[in-house]
Design an enzyme around this catalytic site. Sequence first.
Site, short mmCIF file in Angstrom:
data_model
loop_
_atom_site.label_atom_id
_atom_site.label_comp_id
_atom_site.label_asym_id
_atom_site.label_seq_id
_atom_site.Cartn_x
_atom_site.Cartn_y
_atom_site.Cartn_z
CG ASP A 162 -2.31 0.48 0.94
OD1 ASP A 162 -2.43 1.37 0.08
OD2 ASP A 162 -3.28 0.02 1.57
CG ASP A 255 -9.22 2.16 -1.30
OD1 ASP A 255 -8.17 1.97 -1.96
OD2 ASP A 255 -9.26 2.12 -0.06
#
Length: 448
Positions: A162, A255
């Site tokens: 991430d 996202d």
Amino acid sequence: MLTSLTLAVLAAVLPSTEALVREDGVGRLPALGWNSWNAFGCDVNATAILTAANEIVKLGLKDLGYEYVNNFGYQLLIKVVDDCWSVQNVRNSTTQRIIPDTTKFPDGISGIASQVHDLGLKIGIYSSAGETTCAGYPASLGYEQVDAAAFAEWGIDYLKYDNCGYPSSWDDKYNACIPDGTIGTNPNGTCPDLTDPAPAGYDWSKSNTSIRYDHMRDALLDQNRTILFSLCDWGNADVNTWGNETGNSWRMSGDIKAEWTRIAQIANENSFLMNYVNFWGHPDPDMLEVGNGNLTVEENRAHFALWAIMKSPLIIGTALDKISDDNLATLKNKYLIDFHQDPVVGRPAHPYKWGYNPDWTFDPSHPAEYWSGPSSTLEGTLVLMFNSEDKTATRTAVWKEIPELGGKKDSYYVIDAWSGKDLGCVHKSHSVSLKSHDVSVLVVKGSC
Ligand SMILES: *[C@@H]1O[C@H](CO)[C@@H](O)[C@H](O)[C@H]1NC(C)=O
Ligand SMILES: *[C@@H]1O[C@H](CO)[C@@H](O)[C@H](O)[C@H]1NC(C)=O
Ligand SMILES: *[C@@H]1O[C@H](CO)[C@@H](O)[C@H](O)[C@H]1NC(C)=O
Ligand SMILES: *[C@@H]1O[C@H](CO)[C@@H](O)[C@H](O)[C@H]1NC(C)=O
Ligand SMILES: *[C@@H]1O[C@H](CO)[C@@H](O)[C@H](O)[C@H]1NC(C)=O
Ligand SMILES: *[C@@H]1O[C@H](CO)[C@@H](O)[C@H](O)[C@H]1NC(C)=O
Ligand SMILES: *[C@@H]1O[C@H](CO)[C@@H](O)[C@H](O)[C@H]1NC(C)=O
């Protein structure tokens, strides 16, 4: 003496960059798997992971494509533990390693890894190219070698990496346009208000963001274990231009959410990136929301079909012990999985006509509606028609418009990929009435 010819041959044989091309073929095709995040978020533990792993086997997901076991990567089904698997705020003071949370994972990560391996599946883990993960757990910036060695020793096969928690000393000098509503963007995909844009021709592979990811790639390559590298920098730093030399897949957007509007937005954005898709490297429009939220059967089907034909990683994100028969059938569609896992054709489907909009329109609510792509596994051409509107509408595939068919013949044998029904010899075109946000998927075989 090394002649210029020898050098030319060497240059052609040796990869020019350290792409993650592995002898065992892992990462050549887009990944198929399951990840805990969309279903459980931070509430993850060994029970939830093992339940999902057992369901992957029981529901027949593991067996999809088993007949192609000789083709690298085809049978790969990965289970990923996402954020929140470790102890917060501290590393082991002796080894400097991240400490697995033994209340969630009583046998540690190596314990759950061996249980998942015993089911014939592979296991993934999560970290961030920062000091902390998005949920505030220890992450790998500056500890890449330590963490990669620990992951390898624990038996990890896949790393989702991430972009949270990096200090400002790692900021990029410039901002890149992300057509995602995140920085300085507008709905038509341009960034007129972007501050500090990069000069024309700027090489983003030299950016600090890219370097943070390179460090982990190099640490993974130093391990005596293949770990698939899934980058998650949310489309920052023009990752599409360097993702292929750094990882096996790279998130191209922010996202996903279990909401149709967000799924359509990401599909629209990714539809413009199809030239970046091929063997070993895949833009990633984020994990599947099939089975989550209030998506209709049609929306779940369209979401899965679009992700599959774009050759995106297909990472299931729902609680598999509660999945409906309709959604399970969608996830198991053999034609779409076969297209996705084609061992001979690396390119995805491309839009051949936008339909609702003029061609090449960037419209977050109305992505391209007509797609096609060649397939060795289907021995034909896959054609997808999509209704982006909020009401039932008719869509028509006209053979002469489909690039792969070459405009030569009038009639083709056609199979409907949802029903498996043989539609016989179809003359000129095929029309379907589609409910709002539904898709039709056809396999167009030889002419007749
Ligand atoms: C494990 O996680 C699942 C999913 O979040 C939750 O329902 C369950 O209560 C948890 N079990 C334990 C023992 O914490
Ligand atoms: C830290 O690592 C050492 C050496 O492997 C181990 O003996 C110790 O139990 C670890 N400590 C914690 C808190 O995990
Ligand atoms: C990377 O960060 C350093 C330290 O903040 C900065 O001086 C440098 O300009 C940055 N490099 C790039 C390529 O953005
Ligand atoms: C994109 O949208 C903005 C308004 O949000 C507008 O000012 C601009 O002209 C548009 N650009 C194009 C190429 O359509
Ligand atoms: C690398 O791993 C393989 C398979 O697990 C093992 O046989 C081999 O001895 C290892 N090599 C090194 C240098 O550790
Ligand atoms: C990505 O890299 C691999 C390995 O070098 C190469 O085969 C593939 O064509 C590249 N993908 C694209 C879209 O150029
Ligand atoms: C589904 O959820 C979204 C977001 O929560 C909402 O905007 C939408 O109206 C809902 N759709 C239906 C059919 O309930």
